[in-house]
Scaffold this motif. Structure first.
Motif, PDB file in Angstrom:
ATOM      1  N   GLN A  13     -20.951 -97.496 -38.019  1.00  0.00           N
ATOM      2  CA  GLN A  13     -19.747 -98.171 -37.737  1.00  0.00           C
ATOM      3  C   GLN A  13     -18.401 -97.376 -37.756  1.00  0.00           C
ATOM      4  O   GLN A  13     -18.696 -96.354 -38.340  1.00  0.00           O
ATOM      5  CB  GLN A  13     -19.396 -99.498 -38.847  1.00  0.00           C
ATOM      6  CG  GLN A  13     -20.534-100.541 -38.759  1.00  0.00           C
ATOM      7  CD  GLN A  13     -19.936-101.796 -39.534  1.00  0.00           C
ATOM      8  OE1 GLN A  13     -18.985-101.726 -39.906  1.00  0.00           O
ATOM      9  NE2 GLN A  13     -21.120-102.596 -39.755  1.00  0.00           N
ATOM     10  N   ARG A  18     -21.503 -99.520 -31.249  1.00  0.00           N
ATOM     11  CA  ARG A  18     -21.755-100.792 -30.325  1.00  0.00           C
ATOM     12  C   ARG A  18     -21.579-100.408 -28.939  1.00  0.00           C
ATOM     13  O   ARG A  18     -22.250-100.741 -28.264  1.00  0.00           O
ATOM     14  CB  ARG A  18     -20.826-101.895 -30.968  1.00  0.00           C
ATOM     15  CG  ARG A  18     -21.359-102.394 -32.330  1.00  0.00           C
ATOM     16  CD  ARG A  18     -20.245-103.450 -32.695  1.00  0.00           C
ATOM     17  NE  ARG A  18     -18.922-102.826 -32.796  1.00  0.00           N
ATOM     18  CZ  ARG A  18     -17.664-103.485 -33.071  1.00  0.00           C
ATOM     19  NH1 ARG A  18     -17.857-104.861 -32.946  1.00  0.00           N
ATOM     20  NH2 ARG A  18     -16.524-102.702 -33.129  1.00  0.00           N
ATOM     21  N   ASN A  36     -21.443-105.678 -35.150  1.00  0.00           N
ATOM     22  CA  ASN A  36     -21.333-105.072 -36.735  1.00  0.00           C
ATOM     23  C   ASN A  36     -21.454-106.231 -37.723  1.00  0.00           C
ATOM     24  O   ASN A  36     -21.016-107.214 -37.668  1.00  0.00           O
ATOM     25  CB  ASN A  36     -19.788-104.611 -36.923  1.00  0.00           C
ATOM     26  CG  ASN A  36     -19.796-103.262 -36.345  1.00  0.00           C
ATOM     27  OD1 ASN A  36     -20.594-102.528 -36.043  1.00  0.00           O
ATOM     28  ND2 ASN A  36     -18.402-102.708 -36.153  1.00  0.00           N
ATOM     29  N   VAL A  41     -25.254-102.148 -38.154  1.00  0.00           N
ATOM     30  CA  VAL A  41     -25.242-103.024 -36.740  1.00  0.00           C
ATOM     31  C   VAL A  41     -26.602-103.671 -36.521  1.00  0.00           C
ATOM     32  O   VAL A  41     -27.635-103.137 -36.963  1.00  0.00           O
ATOM     33  CB  VAL A  41     -25.083-101.850 -35.783  1.00  0.00           C
ATOM     34  CG1 VAL A  41     -25.355-102.422 -34.164  1.00  0.00           C
ATOM     35  CG2 VAL A  41     -23.797-101.077 -35.740  1.00  0.00           C
ATOM     36  N   SER A  91     -17.803-109.305 -35.290  1.00  0.00           N
ATOM     37  CA  SER A  91     -18.431-108.886 -36.467  1.00  0.00           C
ATOM     38  C   SER A  91     -18.670-110.144 -37.201  1.00  0.00           C
ATOM     39  O   SER A  91     -17.774-111.063 -37.659  1.00  0.00           O
ATOM     40  CB  SER A  91     -17.758-107.893 -37.027  1.00  0.00           C
ATOM     41  OG  SER A  91     -17.531-106.701 -36.287  1.00  0.00           O
ATOM     42  N   ARG A 101     -24.289-100.125 -46.229  1.00  0.00           N
ATOM     43  CA  ARG A 101     -22.855 -99.755 -45.992  1.00  0.00           C
ATOM     44  C   ARG A 101     -22.418 -98.141 -46.025  1.00  0.00           C
ATOM     45  O   ARG A 101     -22.282 -97.629 -47.069  1.00  0.00           O
ATOM     46  CB  ARG A 101     -22.096-100.798 -46.928  1.00  0.00           C
ATOM     47  CG  ARG A 101     -22.396-102.061 -46.773  1.00  0.00           C
ATOM     48  CD  ARG A 101     -21.778-103.115 -47.803  1.00  0.00           C
ATOM     49  NE  ARG A 101     -20.131-103.216 -47.176  1.00  0.00           N
ATOM     50  CZ  ARG A 101     -19.468-104.071 -47.935  1.00  0.00           C
ATOM     51  NH1 ARG A 101     -19.847-104.779 -48.809  1.00  0.00           N
ATOM     52  NH2 ARG A 101     -18.268-104.285 -47.426  1.00  0.00           N
ATOM     53  N   LEU A 145     -15.388-103.745 -44.567  1.00  0.00           N
ATOM     54  CA  LEU A 145     -16.206-103.677 -43.621  1.00  0.00           C
ATOM     55  C   LEU A 145     -16.693-105.214 -43.413  1.00  0.00           C
ATOM     56  O   LEU A 145     -16.585-106.032 -44.107  1.00  0.00           O
ATOM     57  CB  LEU A 145     -17.604-102.900 -43.967  1.00  0.00           C
ATOM     58  CG  LEU A 145     -17.362-101.494 -44.301  1.00  0.00           C
ATOM     59  CD1 LEU A 145     -18.533-100.896 -44.617  1.00  0.00           C
ATOM     60  CD2 LEU A 145     -16.885-100.898 -42.945  1.00  0.00           C
ATOM     61  N   PRO A 146     -17.144-105.632 -42.147  1.00  0.00           N
ATOM     62  CA  PRO A 146     -17.558-104.678 -41.003  1.00  0.00           C
ATOM     63  C   PRO A 146     -16.215-104.070 -40.381  1.00  0.00           C
ATOM     64  O   PRO A 146     -15.133-104.498 -40.716  1.00  0.00           O
ATOM     65  CB  PRO A 146     -18.006-105.574 -39.959  1.00  0.00           C
ATOM     66  CG  PRO A 146     -18.381-106.819 -40.780  1.00  0.00           C
ATOM     67  CD  PRO A 146     -17.644-106.921 -41.991  1.00  0.00           C
ATOM     68  N   TYR A 147     -16.397-102.970 -39.682  1.00  0.00           N
ATOM     69  CA  TYR A 147     -15.457-102.161 -39.266  1.00  0.00           C
ATOM     70  C   TYR A 147     -14.906-102.772 -38.053  1.00  0.00           C
ATOM     71  O   TYR A 147     -15.470-102.789 -37.081  1.00  0.00           O
ATOM     72  CB  TYR A 147     -15.757-100.843 -38.925  1.00  0.00           C
ATOM     73  CG  TYR A 147     -14.811 -99.912 -38.505  1.00  0.00           C
ATOM     74  CD1 TYR A 147     -13.500 -99.478 -39.129  1.00  0.00           C
ATOM     75  CD2 TYR A 147     -15.104 -99.337 -36.931  1.00  0.00           C
ATOM     76  CE1 TYR A 147     -12.756 -98.643 -38.544  1.00  0.00           C
ATOM     77  CE2 TYR A 147     -14.219 -98.459 -36.382  1.00  0.00           C
ATOM     78  CZ  TYR A 147     -13.042 -98.347 -37.145  1.00  0.00           C
ATOM     79  OH  TYR A 147     -11.934 -97.087 -36.677  1.00  0.00           O
ATOM     80  N   ASP A 148     -13.718-103.522 -38.377  1.00  0.00           N
ATOM     81  CA  ASP A 148     -12.781-104.154 -36.971  1.00  0.00           C
ATOM     82  C   ASP A 148     -11.419-103.723 -37.359  1.00  0.00           C
ATOM     83  O   ASP A 148     -11.194-103.561 -38.536  1.00  0.00           O
ATOM     84  CB  ASP A 148     -13.050-105.761 -36.966  1.00  0.00           C
ATOM     85  CG  ASP A 148     -14.506-105.926 -36.169  1.00  0.00           C
ATOM     86  OD1 ASP A 148     -15.035-105.405 -35.481  1.00  0.00           O
ATOM     87  OD2 ASP A 148     -15.301-106.667 -36.737  1.00  0.00           O
TER      88      ASP A 148
END
Length: 760
Positions: A13, A18, A36, A41, A91, A101, A145-148
């Motif tokens: 991530q 992605r 994610n 993923v 995500s 993680r 997380l998830p990484y957004d």
């Protein structure tokens, strides 16, 4: 058509994974989706079975450069129709999955973004916060997380239409790049009431005029001045309260670096890597040094690094000179990250503040590495390197809480460990609070909830006291066992090994201070088979800052092992130059054994020799005397000093009295300091090889693990390794894990994990 579900674990991530999955699936004609999920993923694909197998293989083999794929898992898919094409889905909510993680470190601006930065026709021309899926801030801005984007500090900057279009375009390298920004929608520079380009010009003028600027970098504030200007560098030292410790210098590229230092292929790769650590390099010896002498006083090496962000590139381009770029703090305090905190802490240091409005979520100082031949030595693991995972077998989640100096902590679970970033000296309250904040944040992000805490034996360490205050079981790990266990764990050594731990001070299991130790060990335990002779440390901890006191301790009260101490007429040539009041006080302390703990410390022996040679009677930072001694040795050829190894109390012991007597006699006879400094290094390597040979003859393992801060010394490491290898031994030293106290937490976690699993 066949449907398969895939899960990909590792650092996947924040590294463009992605978009990579999307492009790979589209190229192979597969339908499906990717998202994610927590820290990994996952997704589904539909298509011919052979094509799906090829897709799964490429997830590992063709992953983006910044990704680290640990595991790809394929299972049966749900089988619904996915419609046309392939989708990148939103995500899923975060859960608790410590197996998946992993947090990507920050990386330097890539060449494509750099090209845009310097292109007058590009909409990101001279925009300091340019980044894409291949570069830019990661660990320092991630909140969850998830990484957004909405889980980073970039959530304060909604993307404009152009940035949103890039984010949504599969053909664009900013496809799903969460920190994407431009001048229209992203963070802005600030200098008092000035913004953007005007703020940058004000900072450039301040530096050009000899001033000091506090610059908000990736992982915290940095102090910047002209590295060629002696007055500016001297003033920075005075204000920062850093009288001697060398400063790092940022240069615009490899060509400039090569004009200042001699650079090997390994060093060049490190300098130009996405991690952009400070690399300690040998200064060029011919011609005038363009850097101010105050940058690295008395040293033959200089720490150089290349620009990490667009802002650094712009500063260097506009100023056209090398810059001192050092931690934005006062001596021993943690690097400042909050704007208000920085203005409070650095008000008396900086002539102005070049800030911006993107918050820094996690504190990361600059990483520092060096090389002994092709062997990398990590001095400080921080920005660019941390928190990338390291290997560690841990069935039960554990944490190592570290030592007191050069503090780090480690979280370990599921075959990996995450080493937290360098904190500093925990005796400073701000550093102690920074440790607690960083520990809580990284524990949350990784999902690792330790069930056991591993700590040092020393009850006075704040890390030990913190561990005792937590409602978790604890495992105490001896300091030097942790040093050599860190080396063993990094290299995957499972069975018994011979550990050589040379450092300043650590509490031994007998209640005395150790520091020059030969151990037969595995990850669960150890036995001491060799050591250095002990000597008193007059004033206890105060002796660390007064090498002359350590030297007097050796001369007046060194352990009696059958060798005479240096004769009074020899020692008088040293004592005659000392302050008579301090000499009388220290002599009385040693004679009466008042506040004079004894230590078998290799690091303190370095201090004593540096003082005896007139290089350092007082120091301003831990290890300074040893650094000056290594610098004095240079490349000088040497004849070893007298030395003696004896048997005492069942251990092989290095008797340092003959070494010090020979050193004083040869100095009195006119032998140059450089040759004697080189002779001391050679002598320690010979003594080490002797101690090891005797231990091996008695059945010790033939794999040797080196640990402790003394092995930051390139000359010592190189000579010890060469001599041990000539005996047919396998010799290992830390590469990714700091060899000094910054690696203690990793070693503690390795020991705790092994004891809990019953492994060696």
């Amino acid at each position: 058509m066949n449907a398969r579900r895939f899960e990909v674990y590792g650092t996947v991530q924040g590294v463009g994974f992605r978009p990579f999955v999307y492009r790979t699936a589209a190229e192979l004609g597969l339908t499906g989706w990717v998202a994610n999920v927590n820290g990994h993923v996952e997704g589904e694909v539909a298509g011919p079975p052979g094509v799906i197998e090829a897709f799964a293989a490429r997830l590992r083999s063709d992953a983006p450069a910044l990704a680290r794929v640990r595991r790809v898992r394929l299972t049966k898919g749900t089988g619904p129709s996915y419609g046309e094409g392939f989708q990148v889905r939103h995500s899923a909510p975060a859960g608790s999955d410590p197996a998946g993680r992993e947090i990507p470190p920050d990386t330097a601006i890539c060449d494509a973004c750099l090209s845009e930065l310097h292109d007058p026709a590009d909409r990101r021309h001279r925009y300091p916060f340019t980044n894409c899926t291949d570069c830019g801030p990661r660990a320092t801005i991630i909140e969850d997380l998830p990484y957004d984007r909405n889980r980073t500090t970039m959530r304060a900057f909604p993307p404009c239409a152009d940035c949103a279009a890039e984010y949504a375009d599969p053909a664009d390298r900013r496809f799903h790049a969460e920190p994407v920004a431009c001048p229209a929608c992203g963070p802005r520079l600030a200098w008092e009431d000035l913004r953007g380009e005007e703020a940058l010009r004000a900072a450039v003028k301040t530096i050009a005029d000899g001033g000091i600027v506090a610059l908000k970098g990736l992982g915290g504030y940095q102090l910047v001045c002209d590295a060629r200007d002696p007055h500016a560098v001297a003033e920075l030292r005075r204000r920062k309260q850093r009288p001697a410790k060398p400063f790092a210098v940022m240069v615009d590229g490899l060509h400039t670096a090569a004009s200042l230092a001699m650079i090997s292929a390994s060093e060049e790769r490190a300098l130009a890597s996405p991690e952009r650590p400070v690399v300690l390099l040998a200064r060029r010896r011919h011609g005038p040094d363009p850097l101010a002498p105050e940058v690295h006083p008395g040293l033959t090496r200089v720490g150089l690094f290349l620009p990490t962000t667009g802002l650094h590139h712009l500063l260097l381009a506009d100023l056209a000179r090398p810059l001192v770029v050092t931690s934005g703090n006062l001596s021993d305090e943690p690097i400042a990250v909050d704007d208000a905190e920085a203005r409070r802490a650095l008000a008396g240091v900086a002539d102005g503040f070049l800030a911006h409005d993107r918050a820094i979520r996690a504190r990361y100082d600059d990483s520092v590495v060096q090389f002994a031949g092709r062997t990398r030595i990590t001095v400080r693991r921080a920005r660019g390197l941390a928190p990338a995972p390291l290997p560690l077998r841990a069935r039960t989640p554990v944490a190592g809480v570290g030592a007191q100096l050069k503090h780090t902590f480690a979280l370990a679970a599921d075959g990996r460990a995450v080493l937290g970033p360098h904190t500093g000296d925990l005796s400073d309250l701000a550093a102690y609070e920074a440790f607690q904040a960083s520990y809580g944040h990284l524990r949350h992000l990784t999902g690792i909830e330790p069930r056991v805490l591993a700590h040092d034996l020393h009850p006075g360490y704040l890390s030990t006291q913190w561990a005792h205050a937590q409602p978790l079981p604890r495992i105490a790990v001896q300091h030097h066992h942790a040093h050599v266990a860190a080396c063993a764990a990094e290299h995957g050594v499972r069975g018994p090994f011979l550990g050589i731990a040379y450092d300043g001070l650590g509490l031994g299991d007998d209640g005395t201070l150790w520091g020059g130790e030969i151990l037969v060990a595995d990850l669960t335990g150890y036995r001491r088979v060799g050591r250095f002779a002990t000597a008193p440390l007059p004033g206890g901890d105060a002796a660390v800052r007064h090498p002359s006191r350590t030297a007097l301790g050796h001369l007046l009260g060194g352990e009696s092992l059958g060798s005479p101490r240096p004769y009074p007429w020899l020692t008088s040539h040293f004592t005659d130059r000392l302050d008579p009041h301090e000499l009388a006080a220290v002599t009385a302390m040693v004679a009466g054994n008042v506040n004079c703990p004894r230590a078998s410390s290799a690091g303190r022996l370095f201090d004593a020799v540096a003082s005896l040679l007139g290089l350092a009677d007082r120091v301003s930072y831990e290890g300074e005397a040893a650094v000056l001694l290594e610098a004095a040795a240079g490349g000088t050829h040497a004849v070893p000093l007298a030395h003696r190894v004896v048997r005492a109390d069942g251990l092989w012991v290095y008797d340092s009295a003959p070494t010090l007597a020979d050193l004083l006699a040869r100095r009195l006879g006119g032998e140059p300091v450089a040759r004697l400094a080189a002779a001391f290094h050679l002598t320690l390597a010979i003594v080490t090889a002797d101690l090891v040979a005797r231990a091996v003859a008695e059945g010790a393992p033939r794999t040797v693990c080196l640990g402790g801060g003394c092995f930051v010394n390139r000359r010592l490491l190189t000579e010890v390794r060469r001599r041990l290898r000539s005996q047919g031994l396998r010799v290992l030293a830390g590469g990714q894990v700091p060899v000094g106290d910054g690696g203690i937490s990793y070693g503690q976690a390795a020991v705790a994990a092994a004891r809990l699993s019953g492994e060696g």
